[in-house]
Design an enzyme around this catalytic site. Structure first.
Site, PDB file in Angstrom:
ATOM      1  N   ASP A 161       0.846  -1.186   0.000  1.00  0.00           N
ATOM      2  CA  ASP A 161       0.000   0.000   0.000  1.00  0.00           C
ATOM      3  C   ASP A 161       0.888   1.246   0.000  1.00  0.00           C
ATOM      4  O   ASP A 161       2.081   1.178   0.312  1.00  0.00           O
ATOM      5  CB  ASP A 161      -0.886  -0.034   1.252  1.00  0.00           C
ATOM      6  CG  ASP A 161      -1.675   1.245   1.449  1.00  0.00           C
ATOM      7  OD1 ASP A 161      -2.369   1.660   0.504  1.00  0.00           O
ATOM      8  OD2 ASP A 161      -1.578   1.835   2.544  1.00  0.00           O
ATOM      9  N   ASP A 197      -0.386   5.217   0.799  1.00  0.00           N
ATOM     10  CA  ASP A 197      -0.687   6.219   1.821  1.00  0.00           C
ATOM     11  C   ASP A 197      -0.924   5.555   3.175  1.00  0.00           C
ATOM     12  O   ASP A 197      -1.781   4.690   3.313  1.00  0.00           O
ATOM     13  CB  ASP A 197      -1.923   7.025   1.413  1.00  0.00           C
ATOM     14  CG  ASP A 197      -1.956   8.398   2.070  1.00  0.00           C
ATOM     15  OD1 ASP A 197      -1.132   8.648   2.960  1.00  0.00           O
ATOM     16  OD2 ASP A 197      -2.813   9.208   1.686  1.00  0.00           O
ATOM     17  N   ASP A 211      -1.562  -0.436   6.053  1.00  0.00           N
ATOM     18  CA  ASP A 211      -1.903   0.109   7.369  1.00  0.00           C
ATOM     19  C   ASP A 211      -3.379  -0.001   7.716  1.00  0.00           C
ATOM     20  O   ASP A 211      -3.739  -0.100   8.886  1.00  0.00           O
ATOM     21  CB  ASP A 211      -1.496   1.584   7.444  1.00  0.00           C
ATOM     22  CG  ASP A 211      -2.393   2.467   6.584  1.00  0.00           C
ATOM     23  OD1 ASP A 211      -3.127   3.301   7.139  1.00  0.00           O
ATOM     24  OD2 ASP A 211      -2.350   2.322   5.349  1.00  0.00           O
TER      25      ASP A 211
END
Length: 261
Positions: free
Chosen positions: A10, A12, A207
């Protein structure tokens, strides 16, 4: 921790926050590059092209290549082209989505007589665009949305995301869209197809549990949660289906992989 043969990563909240790199991100990608470990950057952001993503990463000192980027726009274009080559499309979205659709050989139109309606994040959204999309879906066009993210992080705070814009057409047309981006499987299947590595040897790093971690779980691959973004360790690890691992950040992940822990 298992040393995987390839990684899906991922952006951001994992490699950067806004325009600032997260501590350890550059060193981790440098490690993957030095060790020749295949990896792809998987993002729900449909507004940017792979070249745009690479330029942003390079501005943070992270060495990436366009062919290592998989966006929800690319996965959406592939999905439509597979369903119906040369399909006509009414698009709500930005340049990244437009480029992906055109490169897939799809025909963009500005009226309601189309095969597909595609919605991606559009920061210049208008009532007219929503109207055309709604009427086209009501007339029978297949309704596609790049992702269901309800909000996006901006300097001002969390602003309406593509999922929020999509919901307007969903309610107005009384039709649920087919979502392509994380945590749905189309974008992940595209990434795995590009890697050409046995899924048991691939891990998804991210995240946010609701998109990144679930996207890995939904295609049956291991997941590594990093505690640098939205979802906390406690929240992630107490889910009914927790990630395979949770680490403080990419610095710790790199250390564990180097030591074979």
């Amino acid at each position: 921790m298992k040393a995987y043969q390839a990684y899906l990563i991922d952006l951001d909240g994992t490699l950067y926050k806004g325009n600032e790199a997260i501590s350890g991100a550059k060193a981790f990608i440098d490690y993957l590059n030095t060790e020749n470990i295949p990896h792809l950057y998987v993002t729900n952001n449909s507004t940017k092209s792979p070249d745009d993503v690479v330029q942003k990463l390079k501005s943070m000192g992270i060495n990436a290549k366009p062919q290592e980027v998989v966006t929800s726009a690319m996965a959406t274009a592939d999905y439509i082209a597979t369903e119906k080559p040369d399909a006509s499309v009414y698009m709500v979205g930005a340049s990244g989505l437009e480029t992906a659709l055109k490169e897939a050989g799809l025909q963009l139109k500005s009226d309601t007589d189309v095969d597909f309606v595609v919605m991606g994040l559009d920061e210049q959204i208008t009532y007219e665009k929503l109207t055309i999309a709604t009427l086209a879906v009501q007339k029978g066009a297949t309704f596609i949305s790049t992702n269901k993210d309800p909000s996006i992080p901006k300097e001002q705070g969390f602003l309406p995301g593509n999922g929020s814009l999509t919901s307007v057409v969903t309610v107005s047309s009384k039709t649920d869209p087919i979502f392509i981006g994380k945590p749905e499987t189309p974008i992940m299947k595209k990434a795995l197809d590009l890697l050409q590595v046995n899924p048991t040897d691939v891990a998804m790093i991210g995240d946010l549990y609701e998109t990144d971690i679930l996207s890995g779980i939904n295609v049956g691959i291991d997941t590594i949660h990093v505690q640098t973004g939205v979802t906390s360790e406690q929240e992630a690890m107490t889910k009914p289906m927790p990630p395979t691992y949770s680490v403080r950040d990419l610095t710790v992940l790199k250390q564990q992989l180097e030591k074979g822990e």
